[in-house]
Design a protein around this motif. Structure first.
Motif, PDB file in Angstrom:
ATOM      1  N   PHE A  44       0.834  -1.121   0.067  1.00 15.33           N
ATOM      2  CA  PHE A  44      -0.210  -0.108   0.044  1.00 15.33           C
ATOM      3  C   PHE A  44       0.961   1.408   0.012  1.00 15.33           C
ATOM      4  CE2 PHE A  44      -3.654  -2.575   0.969  1.00 15.33           C
ATOM      5  CZ  PHE A  44      -4.652  -2.176   0.192  1.00 15.33           C
ATOM      6  N   ALA A  45       1.942   1.058   0.435  1.00 14.17           N
ATOM      7  CA  ALA A  45       3.133   2.435   0.546  1.00 14.17           C
ATOM      8  C   ALA A  45       3.626   2.561  -1.036  1.00 14.17           C
ATOM      9  CB  ALA A  45       4.084   2.031   1.493  1.00 14.17           C
ATOM     10  N   ASP A  46       3.507   1.582  -1.933  1.00 19.32           N
ATOM     11  CA  ASP A  46       4.337   1.668  -3.238  1.00 19.32           C
ATOM     12  C   ASP A  46       3.087   1.040  -4.407  1.00 19.32           C
ATOM     13  OD1 ASP A  46       5.690   1.427  -5.399  1.00 19.32           O
ATOM     14  OD2 ASP A  46       7.666   0.946  -4.403  1.00 19.32           O
ATOM     15  N   PRO A  47       2.688   1.520  -5.192  1.00 18.05           N
ATOM     16  CA  PRO A  47       1.785   1.591  -6.187  1.00 18.05           C
ATOM     17  C   PRO A  47       2.204   0.336  -7.091  1.00 18.05           C
ATOM     18  CG  PRO A  47       1.320   3.813  -5.813  1.00 18.05           C
ATOM     19  CD  PRO A  47       2.668   3.371  -5.084  1.00 18.05           C
ATOM     20  N   SER A  48       3.844   0.581  -7.230  1.00 19.77           N
ATOM     21  CA  SER A  48       4.258  -0.369  -7.992  1.00 19.77           C
ATOM     22  C   SER A  48       4.491  -1.658  -7.504  1.00 19.77           C
ATOM     23  CB  SER A  48       5.657  -0.011  -8.779  1.00 19.77           C
ATOM     24  OG  SER A  48       6.677   0.136  -7.637  1.00 19.77           O
ATOM     25  N   GLU A  49       4.781  -1.870  -6.284  1.00 22.02           N
ATOM     26  CA  GLU A  49       4.690  -3.021  -5.736  1.00 22.02           C
ATOM     27  C   GLU A  49       3.558  -3.577  -5.685  1.00 22.02           C
ATOM     28  OE1 GLU A  49       7.402  -4.847  -4.575  1.00 22.02           O
ATOM     29  OE2 GLU A  49       8.657  -3.118  -5.270  1.00 22.02           O
ATOM     30  N   ARG A  50       2.386  -3.115  -5.429  1.00 16.80           N
ATOM     31  CA  ARG A  50       1.012  -3.631  -5.396  1.00 16.80           C
ATOM     32  C   ARG A  50       0.579  -4.163  -6.774  1.00 16.80           C
ATOM     33  NH1 ARG A  50      -2.890   0.612  -4.181  1.00 16.80           N
ATOM     34  NH2 ARG A  50      -4.132   0.397  -6.201  1.00 16.80           N
ATOM     35  N   ARG A  51       1.136  -3.281  -7.846  1.00 17.84           N
ATOM     36  CA  ARG A  51       0.930  -4.037  -9.134  1.00 17.84           C
ATOM     37  C   ARG A  51       1.605  -5.291  -9.451  1.00 17.84           C
ATOM     38  NH1 ARG A  51       0.866   1.327 -10.680  1.00 17.84           N
ATOM     39  NH2 ARG A  51       2.814   1.488 -11.178  1.00 17.84           N
ATOM     40  N   LEU A 105       2.423  -7.412  -7.184  1.00 16.09           N
ATOM     41  CA  LEU A 105       1.630  -8.459  -6.270  1.00 16.09           C
ATOM     42  C   LEU A 105       0.478  -9.032  -7.082  1.00 16.09           C
ATOM     43  CD1 LEU A 105       1.805 -10.265  -3.682  1.00 16.09           C
ATOM     44  CD2 LEU A 105       0.345  -8.389  -2.653  1.00 16.09           C
ATOM     45  N   GLU A 106      -0.273  -7.946  -7.659  1.00 13.34           N
ATOM     46  CA  GLU A 106      -1.531  -8.534  -8.042  1.00 13.34           C
ATOM     47  C   GLU A 106      -1.351  -9.138  -9.543  1.00 13.34           C
ATOM     48  OE1 GLU A 106      -3.259  -4.806  -8.906  1.00 13.34           O
ATOM     49  OE2 GLU A 106      -4.238  -4.520  -6.803  1.00 13.34           O
ATOM     50  N   GLN A 107      -0.009  -8.960 -10.045  1.00 13.24           N
ATOM     51  CA  GLN A 107       0.311  -9.747 -11.298  1.00 13.24           C
ATOM     52  C   GLN A 107       0.641 -11.184 -10.847  1.00 13.24           C
ATOM     53  OE1 GLN A 107       3.588  -7.511 -12.839  1.00 13.24           O
ATOM     54  NE2 GLN A 107       1.995  -6.130 -14.188  1.00 13.24           N
ATOM     55  N   GLN A 108       1.217 -11.482  -9.585  1.00  9.21           N
ATOM     56  CA  GLN A 108       1.508 -12.758  -9.117  1.00  9.21           C
ATOM     57  C   GLN A 108       0.265 -13.509  -8.792  1.00  9.21           C
ATOM     58  OE1 GLN A 108       4.752 -14.171  -9.150  1.00  9.21           O
ATOM     59  NE2 GLN A 108       5.004 -12.072 -10.161  1.00  9.21           N
ATOM     60  N   THR A 109      -0.636 -12.680  -7.992  1.00 13.88           N
ATOM     61  CA  THR A 109      -1.723 -13.463  -7.423  1.00 13.88           C
ATOM     62  C   THR A 109      -2.994 -13.372  -8.351  1.00 13.88           C
ATOM     63  OG1 THR A 109      -2.477 -11.310  -6.221  1.00 13.88           O
ATOM     64  CG2 THR A 109      -1.048 -12.851  -5.266  1.00 13.88           C
ATOM     65  N   HIS A 110      -3.304 -12.519  -9.025  1.00 10.54           N
ATOM     66  CA  HIS A 110      -4.681 -12.315  -9.725  1.00 10.54           C
ATOM     67  C   HIS A 110      -4.991 -13.483 -10.635  1.00 10.54           C
ATOM     68  CE1 HIS A 110      -6.126  -8.089  -8.433  1.00 10.54           C
ATOM     69  NE2 HIS A 110      -5.685  -8.721  -7.327  1.00 10.54           N
ATOM     70  N   PRO A 111      -4.017 -13.783 -11.531  1.00  9.47           N
ATOM     71  CA  PRO A 111      -4.215 -14.822 -12.641  1.00  9.47           C
ATOM     72  C   PRO A 111      -4.593 -16.175 -11.920  1.00  9.47           C
ATOM     73  CG  PRO A 111      -2.326 -13.511 -13.532  1.00  9.47           C
ATOM     74  CD  PRO A 111      -2.628 -12.925 -11.750  1.00  9.47           C
ATOM     75  N   ARG A 112      -3.814 -16.460 -11.041  1.00  6.11           N
ATOM     76  CA  ARG A 112      -3.684 -17.575 -10.021  1.00  6.11           C
ATOM     77  C   ARG A 112      -4.901 -17.829  -9.531  1.00  6.11           C
ATOM     78  NH1 ARG A 112       2.211 -16.616  -9.275  1.00  6.11           N
ATOM     79  NH2 ARG A 112       3.316 -18.337 -10.302  1.00  6.11           N
ATOM     80  N   ILE A 113      -5.557 -16.547  -8.754  1.00  2.57           N
ATOM     81  CA  ILE A 113      -6.808 -16.619  -8.197  1.00  2.57           C
ATOM     82  C   ILE A 113      -7.998 -17.095  -9.017  1.00  2.57           C
ATOM     83  CG2 ILE A 113      -8.826 -15.147  -6.922  1.00  2.57           C
ATOM     84  CD1 ILE A 113      -6.125 -13.849  -5.665  1.00  2.57           C
ATOM     85  N   ARG A 114      -7.937 -16.338 -10.336  1.00  3.72           N
ATOM     86  CA  ARG A 114      -8.811 -16.447 -11.384  1.00  3.72           C
ATOM     87  C   ARG A 114      -9.081 -17.861 -12.047  1.00  3.72           C
ATOM     88  NH1 ARG A 114     -11.236 -12.711 -14.669  1.00  3.72           N
ATOM     89  NH2 ARG A 114     -12.266 -13.727 -16.811  1.00  3.72           N
ATOM     90  N   ASP A 115      -7.710 -18.735 -12.124  1.00  3.50           N
ATOM     91  CA  ASP A 115      -7.828 -19.930 -12.635  1.00  3.50           C
ATOM     92  C   ASP A 115      -8.183 -20.757 -11.332  1.00  3.50           C
ATOM     93  OD1 ASP A 115      -6.403 -18.973 -14.841  1.00  3.50           O
ATOM     94  OD2 ASP A 115      -4.342 -19.766 -14.194  1.00  3.50           O
TER      95      ASP A 115
END
Length: 201
Positions: free
Chosen positions: A77-84, A86-96
């Motif tokens: 939450f302190a760094d938008p690029s880090e959040r992005r 993390l989302e690239q790591q988790t979102h596709p896996r969550i969706r699958d």
């Protein structure tokens, strides 16, 4: 999943999503909870947790090897690029994982419960969407008494999510949960019958 009816169920914090999904689960409907899946993809041994450890080191883990959620939350939450990242790591896996679980469902229709159904694009996995709707004042009151969260924190969560008006505009069906549970259940009974009809059509 092509022929299966998937109903997306959403609502803000304190709206009663769990009460609604539990009630439909008791009717034999398969429930896939996006929050539960999100926790499962970062369990020890999962590729997403290994990627997090490689990027941030052991600080990102608790002594038992599980994810240090509090530490990671502050970091991203302190760094938008880090959040992005993390989302690239988790979102596709969550969706699958969600698609896998929905595909495996054997009930007449399946329920995808997600607080960020519209924001996350998970609504694209559904044929109908159901919003459990309450006024913001009730959300704050219920969430505060349930989680011992302070009001400021709850307001911040509400502000970060899609507005109530936008959710109401996007949802196919709306169940009002501003009264007692029986009032909610009565609406869910009618929606359940409707979904069964759609599923059999």
């Amino acid at each position: 999943m092509k022929n299966k009816l998937i109903v997306g169920l959403t609502g803000g914090i304190g709206s009663g999503k769990t009460a609604a999904s539990d009630y439909l689960a008791n009717k034999g409907i398969c429930v896939v909870d996006a929050d539960v899946v999100a926790r499962e993809v970062v369990e020890p041994g999962q590729p997403a947790l290994l990627a997090i450890e490689q990027r941030y080191g052991s600080e990102a883990l608790l002594p038992d090897g599980s994810l240090n959620r509090g530490w990671l939350r502050e970091k991203v939450f302190a760094d938008p690029s880090e959040r992005r990242w993390l989302e690239q790591q988790t979102h596709p896996r969550i969706r699958d994982a969600i698609i896998q679980q929905l595909t495996a469902a054997t009930s007449p229709y399946a329920l995808l419960v997600s607080p960020l159904l519209f924001e996350s694009g998970q609504a694209q996995l559904t044929q109908r969407t159901l919003l459990i709707d309450v006024p913001e004042s009730i959300q704050i009151q219920r969430a505060a008494s349930r989680d011992q969260n302070d009001e400021t924190q709850i307001r911040r969560i509400i502000a970060a999510q899609m507005s109530r008006e936008d959710k109401r505009a996007k949802a196919d069906d709306i169940a009002d949960n501003s009264q007692d549970l029986n009032h909610l259940y009565h609406q869910l009974d009618q929606l359940h019958e409707y979904y069964l009809t759609l599923a059999n059509a």
